[in-house]
Design an enzyme around this catalytic site. Sequence first.
Site, short mmCIF file in Angstrom:
data_model
loop_
_atom_site.label_atom_id
_atom_site.label_comp_id
_atom_site.label_asym_id
_atom_site.label_seq_id
_atom_site.Cartn_x
_atom_site.Cartn_y
_atom_site.Cartn_z
N SER A 1 -7.91 0.83 3.11
CA SER A 1 -8.35 0.41 1.77
C SER A 1 -9.58 -0.47 1.88
O SER A 1 -9.93 -0.94 2.97
CB SER A 1 -7.21 -0.38 1.11
N SER A 2 -10.22 -0.68 0.74
CA SER A 2 -11.33 -1.65 0.66
C SER A 2 -10.93 -2.85 -0.18
O SER A 2 -11.75 -3.73 -0.44
CB SER A 2 -12.55 -1.00 0.02
N GLU B 1 -5.83 4.19 -7.37
CA GLU B 1 -7.00 4.78 -6.69
C GLU B 1 -8.06 5.27 -7.69
O GLU B 1 -8.84 4.47 -8.14
CB GLU B 1 -6.56 5.83 -5.68
N ASP C 1 -7.69 8.22 0.33
CA ASP C 1 -8.41 7.18 1.08
C ASP C 1 -8.31 7.40 2.59
O ASP C 1 -8.96 6.71 3.36
CB ASP C 1 -7.87 5.79 0.73
N THR D 1 -9.54 0.55 -10.48
CA THR D 1 -8.50 -0.33 -9.91
C THR D 1 -8.50 -1.57 -10.78
O THR D 1 -9.22 -1.64 -11.76
CB THR D 1 -8.81 -0.64 -8.42
N GLY E 1 -13.42 -1.43 -7.68
CA GLY E 1 -14.75 -0.85 -7.49
C GLY E 1 -14.89 0.02 -6.25
O GLY E 1 -15.97 0.11 -5.69
N GLY E 2 -13.77 0.65 -5.80
CA GLY E 2 -13.87 1.50 -4.61
C GLY E 2 -14.33 0.66 -3.43
O GLY E 2 -14.02 -0.53 -3.35
N ARG F 1 0.85 -1.20 0.00
CA ARG F 1 0.00 0.00 0.00
C ARG F 1 0.88 1.25 0.00
O ARG F 1 1.93 1.28 0.64
CB ARG F 1 -0.86 -0.03 1.27
N1 GLU Z 1 -8.43 3.18 -3.44
C1 GLU Z 1 -9.40 2.16 -3.26
C2 GLU Z 1 -9.05 1.29 -2.08
O1 GLU Z 1 -7.93 1.03 -1.85
C3 GLU Z 1 -9.56 1.30 -4.43
C4 GLU Z 1 -10.11 2.03 -5.56
C5 GLU Z 1 -10.95 1.21 -6.48
O2 GLU Z 1 -11.02 0.04 -6.43
O3 GLU Z 1 -11.60 1.73 -7.30
O4 GLU Z 1 -9.92 0.85 -1.42
#
Ligand code: GLU
Length: 609
Positions: A467-468, A422, A442, A402, A489-490, A103
């Site tokens: 993060s997700s 991101e 984030d 992503t 997908g955020g 990360r």
């Molecule tokens: N920055 C996001 C995260 O680490 C991921 C972004 C995405 O998947 O679109 O959770």
Amino acid sequence: MFMRKMMVVVGLIGFLTVPVFAVEEAELPVAVYKSKEMIVTANPLATAAGEEILKKGGTAADAMIVAQTVLGLVESQSSGIGGGAFVVYYDAKSKKLTTFDAREKAPLAATEKRFYDADGNKLSWYTAWQSGLSIGVPGVPKLMETMHAKYGRLPWPSLFHPAQQLAGKGFKLTKRTSSQVEELLQKNTSCLDKDRIYFRDPAAFAYFVNPDDCTAKPAGTVMQNKEYANTMQQLANHGSGTFYHGKMAFDIASAVQGDLRIPGDMTMGDLARYEVVEREPVCMDYHGYEVCGMGPPSSGGLAVGQMLGILSNFDLERYTVHEPQMVHLFAQAGRLAFADRNKYVGDSDYVTVPIEGMLDEEYLRARSLLIQSTDMGSADPGTPPGSFDPYGADPTIKDSGTSHISIVDRYGNALSMTTSVESSFGSGVMVRGFLLNNQLTDFSFAPEDEEGVPIANRVQPGKRPRSSMSPTIVLNRDGKVELVTGSPGGSRIIGYTAQSIINVLDFGMDPQQAINVPHYTNRNSSYTQIEEPIGSVTVGYDAEALARELRKDFSYDDVRVDTLTSGLSIIQRKEFQWVKSSSKQPSWNITTLLIGGADKRRDGTVGGR
Ligand code: GLU
């Protein structure tokens, strides 16, 4: 064609799981079966390059490096060497699962009030995105080197040739990339150099945009990236040190500090200090399977684990995937998991995260009792067993881009990697042919909540933002790899990944069916989203009828039918028993097949042998 192929496979292996919904359209993407090795990525060129490496006897780690360096060129809006990633890895030799945290890190000069202006006003997320403040120290180059040193087989320099050649020769810009460029350009109120926000960086502008009319280069444009080819050559010759030290590090730090909108503060020292961290996976039992994901600083493993742990208290097999009751249970589990995630998860090198408590079976059973027959509205966080600091919540929900790579090699190693810059095109700053991330957005912009309680995910120097990302590997009862999954997908990643696991393990779908079915998400915000139908993918599904039923029978105030762009890459390893009847004495045989699914909501493809 597929049906014919499928019939052959059915004949060969004796049986297959029955699809939950009917295959109605010829172009419906269908699962791919291979017997030796497999790779799934979001782009055909990256998949083909990875497949070639596997064919040459390369390992999952080797194939990942090739796929990542090609993705960084052909899908540069989503991931690359200017970004970060998480890997969950199964090592066949030691039969052990481990994870790698690459990360991005905040510079040492970062303060809690990073995202505030001189007058003490919080910056808007959009302002921070397109600025040097958002750029974290990238982790991908060090990750590639770490994985290669531990698990690689082919010579390091050879792994950079495919991307180098492609960059030199040129590749065709995809429709998706072109329209993503156009989407950002449309947000500019003026295209003048001095006013432009999106694609403000001259190098990124020259590469992606037609200067005459300020439109995106169209799909099919042959894109050459000589600087990227040169960067690949440098990495091939000198390893990741060439990125974190010397001239390239100087160029990166200068680009961050020289951002045309708001200068950042990353230094060459920050780059030189970057380390990848090997961490214990976060695992939980789900119907006798061991579901393992990424722990903090990602909230992915914990939130996916919580959703599954909560839902294991319901008999999901009674339902079908489109049924309102099923969507209701899934949405409520999402609410509960996000309530805990928002409060407890941050970088565990800085804050105490109650990892075991959050996945405690009894705790999750108690949480599941909060699910009633109607929408609970906003869920409150629970109090998991174990110690933790009393944090305030960071309820930010994120939507963006992503990429996810899933690989199983001929040696039995499995790799699940979610990799990211991101947002679309990261911070928009381009150095030496690659884009720098905006991953620091984030972090929680506010250091504390309204009561003045510090937030676990606040900015701190050298910290990694929450993060997700949810790269996941599922082991079966015998400790063998059953499933490799994950998605971009955020923060919707969490729901996409949990749903993919349920679709395969509970509903018996193959990976492609698991990807094709429509998605549902609730991230404990005021609304619940259900996916808008996609003609050739989400077959036999009436989103409006589902939304009506959720409103009427389950008291959902705000149900939105939306575009939900997952990018799932799934590999299932499955043993089939079949009767060998050619001889007079019929006997039972076992064949192990890899079954792959790729997401057509992006440009996903499956490769292998
Ligand atoms: N920055 C996001 C995260 O680490 C991921 C972004 C995405 O998947 O679109 O959770």
